[in-house]
Design an enzyme around this catalytic site. Structure first.
Site, short mmCIF file in Angstrom:
data_model
loop_
_atom_site.label_atom_id
_atom_site.label_comp_id
_atom_site.label_asym_id
_atom_site.label_seq_id
_atom_site.Cartn_x
_atom_site.Cartn_y
_atom_site.Cartn_z
N LYS A 23 -5.14 -8.22 -1.26
CA LYS A 23 -3.56 -8.06 -1.12
C LYS A 23 -3.02 -9.20 -0.04
O LYS A 23 -2.30 -9.90 -0.18
CB LYS A 23 -3.10 -6.63 -0.85
CG LYS A 23 -3.15 -5.70 -1.95
CD LYS A 23 -3.09 -4.37 -1.55
CE LYS A 23 -3.17 -3.34 -2.71
NZ LYS A 23 -3.23 -1.85 -2.41
N GLN A 67 -2.27 2.10 2.17
CA GLN A 67 -3.40 2.31 1.13
C GLN A 67 -3.78 3.75 0.94
O GLN A 67 -4.02 4.46 1.97
CB GLN A 67 -4.38 1.46 1.50
CG GLN A 67 -5.68 1.23 0.38
CD GLN A 67 -5.30 0.67 -0.75
OE1 GLN A 67 -4.30 -0.18 -0.88
NE2 GLN A 67 -5.85 1.05 -1.84
N ASP A 90 5.38 -0.04 -2.85
CA ASP A 90 4.63 0.95 -3.72
C ASP A 90 5.24 1.66 -4.81
O ASP A 90 4.86 2.24 -5.64
CB ASP A 90 3.88 1.74 -3.10
CG ASP A 90 2.28 1.12 -2.89
OD1 ASP A 90 1.82 0.43 -3.72
OD2 ASP A 90 1.48 1.67 -2.14
N1 GUN Z 1 -4.76 3.15 -4.12
C1 GUN Z 1 -5.02 2.92 -5.25
N2 GUN Z 1 -3.83 2.29 -6.00
C2 GUN Z 1 -2.74 2.13 -5.11
C3 GUN Z 1 -1.73 1.50 -5.06
O1 GUN Z 1 -1.11 1.14 -5.97
N3 GUN Z 1 -1.07 1.55 -3.76
C4 GUN Z 1 -1.41 2.03 -2.70
N4 GUN Z 1 -1.06 2.15 -1.54
N5 GUN Z 1 -2.75 2.69 -2.65
C5 GUN Z 1 -3.72 2.76 -3.79
#
Ligand code: GUN
Length: 266
Positions: A23, A67, A90
């Site tokens: 990311k 995350q 998110d």
């Molecule tokens: N863990 C798995 N998928 C995601 C996501 O889309 N966002 C976040 N913050 N954590 C994740």
């Protein structure tokens, strides 16, 4: 004005580290600022909330992503809801989830948003199509169902307690698999010509000590019957990141009262 995305990683789980690094790299590649915050797995809730508060008030940060999953001792709902909903790229904050559920403009969860973009590209209009979402998580299943409903699909959500999954899937024009069970969806369940989006990412043993990544769908069997299907790996992942970056640009535009691109929202 440069959009800025802060990514917070609590724990040192290797898979999460790979996602976070990817990311950050892509954020910088498109010319945006990336701020990475790595905290040890034993970080207290107070410490994490203090960091979120600091990012909420930092005018260089337009998007905040924590995350998931978090270590067990941290309450995910408390942490996510501490993020300023305007910076919740998110789309997991309770305000954004509520806005989406009531059909109002919301910051959209990135994976379902990416799936929706692909489906619209493929079909044009989704109106009247039968969509089956497999899985009911807050990250994918529930928001995916809401988005498909908003685009006028007839939506069925199936999950671990559903009784006749093969029969329900066989009536679907669109199948979105997001339950986290390797190779769960069999080829013979798929309606000929249907569109299959596989959100699952599972590491399985091949038997010779070597592991490989597979989705929630038996891709080799399903691809012979589906009209279109996403593979694993190499399927929805790039769309998820593209939507995360799009959400960050949208948050930046809103923060500075700049016109937004409709291309970047649903
Ligand atoms: N863990 C798995 N998928 C995601 C996501 O889309 N966002 C976040 N913050 N954590 C994740």
């Amino acid at each position: 004005m440069t959009p800025g995305l802060a990514v917070v990683l609590v724990r040192d789980d290797p898979a999460s580290q790979v996602y976070v690094r990817s990311k950050g790299k892509q954020t910088v590649e498109v010319g945006m600022n990336s701020y990475e915050h790595k905290l040890p797995a034993h970080t207290t809730e107070a410490k994490l909330l203090a960091l979120i508060n600091q990012l909420n008030t930092d005018s260089a940060v337009h998007g905040i992503l924590v995350q998931l999953p978090l270590p067990e001792h941290l309450d995910e709902a408390v942490v996510i809801n501490a993020i300023d909903s305007a910076k919740d790229v998110d789309g997991f904050h309770i305000s954004n989830a509520g806005l989406l559920a009531t059909g109002q403009q919301a910051m959209l969860p990135c994976t379902p948003f990416g799936c929706l973009m692909m489906l619209r590209e493929h079909y044009g209009s989704l109106s009247g199509l039968n969509a089956v979402v497999i899985g009911r998580s807050n990250i994918v299943g529930k928001p995916m169902a809401q988005l498909l409903l908003k685009d006028s699909c007839t939506v069925t959500v199936v999950h671990s307690r559903t009784r006749n999954i093969p029969e329900i899937v066989s009536g679907a024009d669109i199948v979105v698999a997001a339950l986290g069970q390797p190779l769960f969806v069999k080829g013979e369940w798929i309606k000929p010509g249907a569109t299959v989006i596989d959100v699952g990412i599972n590491r399985i043993e091949q038997g010779d000590g070597i592991t490989r990544l597979v989705g929630d769908v038996d891709y080799e069997a399903a691809k012979k019957i589906a009209g279109a299907i996403t593979p694993v790996p190499g399927g929805v992942g790039p769309m998820t990141i593209a939507c995360l970056l799009a959400n960050t640009v949208t948050a930046c535009c809103r923060a500075h009262s700049l016109p937004e691109s409709s291309f970047l929202s649903a």
